[in-house]
Design a protein around this motif. Structure first.
Motif, PDB file in Angstrom:
ATOM      1  N   GLY A 281      61.313  41.095  39.052  1.00 18.37           N
ATOM      2  CA  GLY A 281      61.980  42.478  39.727  1.00 18.37           C
ATOM      3  C   GLY A 281      62.015  42.334  41.065  1.00 18.37           C
ATOM      4  O   GLY A 281      62.079  43.245  41.934  1.00 18.37           O
ATOM      5  N   THR A 282      63.335  41.154  41.706  1.00 14.80           N
ATOM      6  CA  THR A 282      63.363  40.516  42.201  1.00 14.80           C
ATOM      7  C   THR A 282      64.212  39.702  42.046  1.00 14.80           C
ATOM      8  O   THR A 282      64.890  39.437  41.166  1.00 14.80           O
ATOM      9  CB  THR A 282      62.475  39.984  43.441  1.00 14.80           C
ATOM     10  N   HIS A 283      64.843  39.293  43.741  1.00 13.36           N
ATOM     11  CA  HIS A 283      66.441  38.508  43.664  1.00 13.36           C
ATOM     12  C   HIS A 283      65.472  37.720  44.908  1.00 13.36           C
ATOM     13  O   HIS A 283      65.017  37.756  45.496  1.00 13.36           O
ATOM     14  CB  HIS A 283      67.320  39.274  44.145  1.00 13.36           C
ATOM     15  N   TYR A 284      66.997  36.218  44.825  1.00 10.35           N
ATOM     16  CA  TYR A 284      66.484  35.089  45.278  1.00 10.35           C
ATOM     17  C   TYR A 284      67.140  36.246  47.255  1.00 10.35           C
ATOM     18  O   TYR A 284      65.660  35.280  47.375  1.00 10.35           O
ATOM     19  CB  TYR A 284      67.422  33.727  45.074  1.00 10.35           C
TER      20      TYR A 284
ATOM     21  N   TYR B 253      47.638  39.019  62.849  1.00  5.28           N
ATOM     22  CA  TYR B 253      49.575  39.698  61.381  1.00  5.28           C
ATOM     23  C   TYR B 253      48.713  39.072  60.345  1.00  5.28           C
ATOM     24  O   TYR B 253      48.361  38.000  59.877  1.00  5.28           O
ATOM     25  CB  TYR B 253      50.141  38.875  61.808  1.00  5.28           C
ATOM     26  N   LYS B 254      48.916  39.632  59.499  1.00  7.54           N
ATOM     27  CA  LYS B 254      48.765  39.616  57.989  1.00  7.54           C
ATOM     28  C   LYS B 254      49.337  39.279  57.037  1.00  7.54           C
ATOM     29  O   LYS B 254      50.533  40.815  55.999  1.00  7.54           O
ATOM     30  CB  LYS B 254      47.464  40.458  57.298  1.00  7.54           C
ATOM     31  N   PRO B 255      50.455  38.681  56.442  1.00 10.72           N
ATOM     32  CA  PRO B 255      51.529  38.621  56.080  1.00 10.72           C
ATOM     33  C   PRO B 255      51.404  38.578  54.120  1.00 10.72           C
ATOM     34  O   PRO B 255      51.354  37.959  53.713  1.00 10.72           O
ATOM     35  CB  PRO B 255      52.489  37.253  56.192  1.00 10.72           C
ATOM     36  N   HIS B 256      51.698  40.191  54.192  1.00  7.11           N
ATOM     37  CA  HIS B 256      50.293  40.131  52.175  1.00  7.11           C
ATOM     38  C   HIS B 256      50.817  41.245  51.474  1.00  7.11           C
ATOM     39  O   HIS B 256      50.697  40.984  50.264  1.00  7.11           O
ATOM     40  CB  HIS B 256      49.400  41.402  53.101  1.00  7.11           C
ATOM     41  N   LEU B 257      52.133  41.062  51.960  1.00  7.80           N
ATOM     42  CA  LEU B 257      53.679  41.808  51.240  1.00  7.80           C
ATOM     43  C   LEU B 257      53.088  41.224  49.830  1.00  7.80           C
ATOM     44  O   LEU B 257      53.272  39.804  49.289  1.00  7.80           O
ATOM     45  CB  LEU B 257      54.559  41.975  51.862  1.00  7.80           C
ATOM     46  N   MET B 258      52.827  42.010  48.517  1.00 11.07           N
ATOM     47  CA  MET B 258      53.242  41.282  46.912  1.00 11.07           C
ATOM     48  C   MET B 258      54.460  42.446  46.672  1.00 11.07           C
ATOM     49  O   MET B 258      54.483  43.552  46.749  1.00 11.07           O
ATOM     50  CB  MET B 258      51.567  41.665  47.027  1.00 11.07           C
ATOM     51  N   VAL B 259      54.838  41.081  45.144  1.00 14.57           N
ATOM     52  CA  VAL B 259      56.383  41.433  45.289  1.00 14.57           C
ATOM     53  C   VAL B 259      55.898  40.993  43.766  1.00 14.57           C
ATOM     54  O   VAL B 259      55.737  39.907  42.936  1.00 14.57           O
ATOM     55  CB  VAL B 259      57.032  41.349  45.720  1.00 14.57           C
ATOM     56  N   GLY B 260      57.071  42.242  42.684  1.00 16.54           N
ATOM     57  CA  GLY B 260      57.789  41.445  41.332  1.00 16.54           C
ATOM     58  C   GLY B 260      56.196  40.995  40.023  1.00 16.54           C
ATOM     59  O   GLY B 260      55.288  42.503  40.048  1.00 16.54           O
ATOM     60  N   ASP B 261      55.896  40.810  39.360  1.00 14.38           N
ATOM     61  CA  ASP B 261      55.239  39.378  39.105  1.00 14.38           C
ATOM     62  C   ASP B 261      53.823  38.616  39.727  1.00 14.38           C
ATOM     63  O   ASP B 261      53.209  38.440  38.710  1.00 14.38           O
ATOM     64  CB  ASP B 261      55.928  38.391  38.031  1.00 14.38           C
ATOM     65  N   GLN B 262      53.283  39.281  40.674  1.00 18.25           N
ATOM     66  CA  GLN B 262      52.373  38.737  41.670  1.00 18.25           C
ATOM     67  C   GLN B 262      50.975  39.611  41.019  1.00 18.25           C
ATOM     68  O   GLN B 262      51.758  40.959  40.289  1.00 18.25           O
ATOM     69  CB  GLN B 262      52.324  38.468  43.148  1.00 18.25           C
ATOM     70  N   SER B 263      50.435  39.294  40.752  1.00 16.19           N
ATOM     71  CA  SER B 263      49.470  39.842  40.307  1.00 16.19           C
ATOM     72  C   SER B 263      49.162  41.062  41.216  1.00 16.19           C
ATOM     73  O   SER B 263      48.645  40.862  41.955  1.00 16.19           O
ATOM     74  CB  SER B 263      47.926  39.465  39.867  1.00 16.19           C
ATOM     75  N   TYR B 264      48.689  41.828  41.189  1.00 15.68           N
ATOM     76  CA  TYR B 264      47.877  43.567  41.197  1.00 15.68           C
ATOM     77  C   TYR B 264      46.811  44.100  40.199  1.00 15.68           C
ATOM     78  O   TYR B 264      46.276  44.007  39.078  1.00 15.68           O
ATOM     79  CB  TYR B 264      48.745  44.560  41.108  1.00 15.68           C
ATOM     80  N   PRO B 265      45.501  44.257  41.108  1.00  7.73           N
ATOM     81  CA  PRO B 265      44.490  44.729  40.585  1.00  7.73           C
ATOM     82  C   PRO B 265      45.033  46.275  39.619  1.00  7.73           C
ATOM     83  O   PRO B 265      45.176  46.829  39.654  1.00  7.73           O
ATOM     84  CB  PRO B 265      42.973  44.993  41.176  1.00  7.73           C
ATOM     85  N   ALA B 266      44.425  46.164  38.367  1.00  8.87           N
ATOM     86  CA  ALA B 266      44.926  46.909  37.570  1.00  8.87           C
ATOM     87  C   ALA B 266      43.963  48.612  37.781  1.00  8.87           C
ATOM     88  O   ALA B 266      45.047  49.119  36.824  1.00  8.87           O
ATOM     89  CB  ALA B 266      43.955  46.873  35.955  1.00  8.87           C
ATOM     90  N   TYR B 267      42.573  48.486  38.324  1.00 13.32           N
ATOM     91  CA  TYR B 267      41.944  49.781  38.431  1.00 13.32           C
ATOM     92  C   TYR B 267      43.262  50.869  39.030  1.00 13.32           C
ATOM     93  O   TYR B 267      43.159  52.148  38.952  1.00 13.32           O
ATOM     94  CB  TYR B 267      40.853  49.789  39.797  1.00 13.32           C
ATOM     95  N   GLU B 268      43.949  50.384  40.541  1.00 13.64           N
ATOM     96  CA  GLU B 268      44.788  50.882  40.744  1.00 13.64           C
ATOM     97  C   GLU B 268      45.787  51.886  40.089  1.00 13.64           C
ATOM     98  O   GLU B 268      45.877  52.138  40.182  1.00 13.64           O
ATOM     99  CB  GLU B 268      46.053  50.191  42.110  1.00 13.64           C
ATOM    100  N   LEU B 269      46.537  50.971  38.719  1.00 15.17           N
ATOM    101  CA  LEU B 269      47.365  51.626  38.771  1.00 15.17           C
ATOM    102  C   LEU B 269      46.776  52.673  36.525  1.00 15.17           C
ATOM    103  O   LEU B 269      47.134  53.988  36.807  1.00 15.17           O
ATOM    104  CB  LEU B 269      47.578  50.665  36.979  1.00 15.17           C
ATOM    105  N   ARG B 270      45.718  52.373  36.596  1.00 11.95           N
ATOM    106  CA  ARG B 270      44.644  53.275  35.648  1.00 11.95           C
ATOM    107  C   ARG B 270      44.318  54.784  36.376  1.00 11.95           C
ATOM    108  O   ARG B 270      44.549  55.388  36.090  1.00 11.95           O
ATOM    109  CB  ARG B 270      43.477  52.413  35.240  1.00 11.95           C
TER     110      ARG B 270
END
Length: 339
Positions: free
Chosen positions: A277-280, A7-24
């Motif tokens: 981008g999230t809440h508690y 099991y890999k708890p990899h979920l990333m949310v909000g202001d966590q970093s994401y590689p820019a190539y995806e957005l490009r």
């Protein structure tokens, strides 16, 4: 990559970093198929310019998430996620090429991708199983996204992996099966692009690939591309909060207690999380859900014992909470992963 299950708890949310190539990639697809004005509106919405993006290694998860939703709304094509991913080129990956250049087989590259969400990006927790020469990758919707949005992210991920795999190996690479947790519809592009059999009305979103493809050698000439070292992304406020919650588990602090430890007001904490981008409560649910899944899959404890370990006074409350988090009660979830 031949471990029976993990099991890999990899979920990333909000202001966590994401590689820019995806957005490009998403921006390029929008410009190509819907025009420059549509792409410019996206840049305006997420507060990043094309010139800035061209020189960025990382952006925020919420910006990529917003772009994926924006693409779905502009297109209305249920297969737009996999179509956008099929426009990728390895050269788009930037600093990631420096890592991929070290590997000899496709399986080694995939293992790196799965092991390093902080570099590659991830919208989902995943569960891996190896069965009779097949690797199965199941997505777990621990963030409780609506089905259409989750399906788009899932298909985009598969499309990009297949696209990169074929360029890395110079061979046709096919998925074995793709299971979609949504009603039956036409998926001609997804089926043709991945070569997979498509199943609908599944319990989870899942894709699989035969080990023979993972054994393919890497033939791509990395020397033809200028490699660049990774520059570390900035610290995420959400990551800081998640670290505190995980260190405190199973006794998770209230919002008031969390604000007190940070020497800020509850209102300021709420505002900071909202800006990211999230809440508690969503972060509380994420930590509890991931902890519960880990305990279910990695121990011989009964559901009652796991309920106690997680601090639930009543096992029925734990069962209800787990069903709220993942969509299935813990016993049913466990049977699915053993089946």
């Amino acid at each position: 990559m031949h471990q029976i299950c993990s099991y890999k708890p990899h979920l990333m949310v909000g202001d966590q970093s994401y590689p820019a190539y995806e957005l490009r990639n998403l921006l390029h697809y929008l410009k190509k198929h819907f025009g420059s004005s549509v792409a410019a509106q996206l840049c305006n919405d997420i507060g990043v310019g094309e010139t800035e993006l061209a020189h960025s290694q990382f952006v925020y998860v919420w910006q990529v998430d917003y772009a994926m939703t924006y693409l779905r709304n502009v297109s209305t094509d249920a297969e737009v996620g996999v179509k956008a991913a099929s426009d990728y080129k390895l050269a788009d990956l930037g600093f990631l090429l420096d890592y991929l250049a070290k590997f000899n087989t496709l399986g080694e590259c995939l293992a790196f991708v799965i092991a390093h969400p902080e570099l590659v990006g991830s919208f989902s927790d995943i569960f891996l199983r190896n069965e009779e020469g097949v690797l199965k990758v199941r997505w777990l919707n621990t963030n409780k996204l609506e089905t259409d949005k989750y399906s788009c992210q899932f298909q985009h991920s598969i499309g990009s992996l297949i696209t990169f795999a074929e360029e890395l190996t110079g061979e046709t690479v096919q998925a074995k099966d793709i299971i979609l947790a949504e009603p039956k519809r036409k998926t001609p592009f997804l089926a043709a692009r991945t070569g997979a059999g498509i199943q609908f009305d599944g319990e989870f979103f899942e894709w699989s690939i035969e080990h023979k493809y993972l054994s393919l050698p890497i033939t791509f000439e990395f020397t033809d591309i200028a490699l660049s070292p990774v520059i570390e992304s900035g610290q995420s406020y959400i990551t800081e909060v998640l670290d505190v919650l995980r260190d405190s588990a199973p006794e998770l602090p209230s919002m008031e207690a969390m604000a007190l430890t940070q020497k800020i007001s509850t209102r300021t904490l709420r505002r900071r999380l909202s800006a990211a981008g999230t809440h508690y409560q969503k972060l509380i649910d994420q930590v509890r859900c991931q902890m519960a899944i880990n305990l279910i899959l990695s121990s011989d404890h009964s559901i009652e014992a796991i309920s106690d370990l997680m601090g639930f006074g009543d096992v029925s409350h734990f069962r209800q909470s787990f069903k709220h988090w993942i969509g299935h009660p813990p016993g049913h979830f466990l049977r699915l992963h053993k089946g």
